[in-house]
Design a protein around this motif. Structure first.
Motif, PDB file in Angstrom:
ATOM      1  N   ARG A  63       0.835  -1.204   0.000  1.00 34.75           N
ATOM      2  CA  ARG A  63       0.000   0.000   0.000  1.00 34.75           C
ATOM      3  C   ARG A  63       0.872   1.258   0.000  1.00 34.75           C
ATOM      4  O   ARG A  63       0.636   2.189  -0.756  1.00 34.75           O
ATOM      5  CB  ARG A  63      -0.944  -0.013   1.204  1.00 34.75           C
ATOM      6  N   HIS A  66       2.524   1.659  -3.391  1.00 32.50           N
ATOM      7  CA  HIS A  66       1.546   2.061  -4.397  1.00 32.50           C
ATOM      8  C   HIS A  66       1.120   3.507  -4.202  1.00 32.50           C
ATOM      9  O   HIS A  66       1.088   4.297  -5.157  1.00 32.50           O
ATOM     10  CB  HIS A  66       0.321   1.145  -4.345  1.00 32.50           C
ATOM     11  N   ASP A  67       0.795   3.863  -2.977  1.00 35.31           N
ATOM     12  CA  ASP A  67       0.241   5.189  -2.711  1.00 35.31           C
ATOM     13  C   ASP A  67       1.266   6.307  -2.820  1.00 35.31           C
ATOM     14  O   ASP A  67       0.924   7.420  -3.191  1.00 35.31           O
ATOM     15  CB  ASP A  67      -0.398   5.239  -1.321  1.00 35.31           C
ATOM     16  N   SER A  68       2.510   6.033  -2.498  1.00 32.70           N
ATOM     17  CA  SER A  68       3.478   7.124  -2.492  1.00 32.70           C
ATOM     18  C   SER A  68       4.492   7.011  -3.620  1.00 32.70           C
ATOM     19  O   SER A  68       4.523   7.848  -4.520  1.00 32.70           O
ATOM     20  CB  SER A  68       4.180   7.200  -1.134  1.00 32.70           C
TER      21      SER A  68
END
Length: 130
Positions: A63, A66-68
């Motif tokens: 996560r 993916h998010d950063s």
């Protein structure tokens, strides 16, 4: 007659003593089996918790990446291939931000591995990157 009585009494006493010994051994064996079962159950619980914790950590890492990191890399790619021109300094700043994010993720992974007492090649690799 008295002799027969004494022999019978001695025989009965020996039988009772043997029964008591068997019962004591059975009780001891039952307690041992119960303790072993308890230890096996505790071991299975710890293994289950460890596997769950590893899965949670993998999900959090995915996560975070993916998010950063991936989002910033995709943004950089769009800037490079798009109409907007970025200066070398702007690109360098974006890359520095991505490196910082990766370092933070790696440091968190290393911390978690060391908290769990896990020493692995990946933990050593994380330490080298950080």
């Amino acid at each position: 007659m008295l002799l027969n009585y004494l022999v019978d009494t001695a025989s009965q006493t020996a039988e009772i003593s043997a029964i008591n010994t068997d019962t004591a051994e059975d009780n001891l064996q039952d307690r041992y089996n119960h303790q072993v079962d308890g230890l096996l159950l505790a071991n299975q619980n710890l293994l289950f918790k460890l596997v769950n914790q590893q899965e949670e950590t993998r999900n959090e890492i995915a996560r975070e990446l993916h998010d950063s990191v991936l989002a910033d890399l995709m943004m950089l790619k769009r800037y490079i291939s798009g109409d907007k021109e970025l200066s070398k300094e702007e690109m360098s700043d974006i890359v520095d931000d991505i490196i910082k994010q990766l370092r933070d993720i790696v440091n968190e992974c290393t911390r978690r591995l060391s908290m769990n007492g896990v020493k692995s090649k990946s933990g050593n690799a994380f330490a080298k990157i950080a």
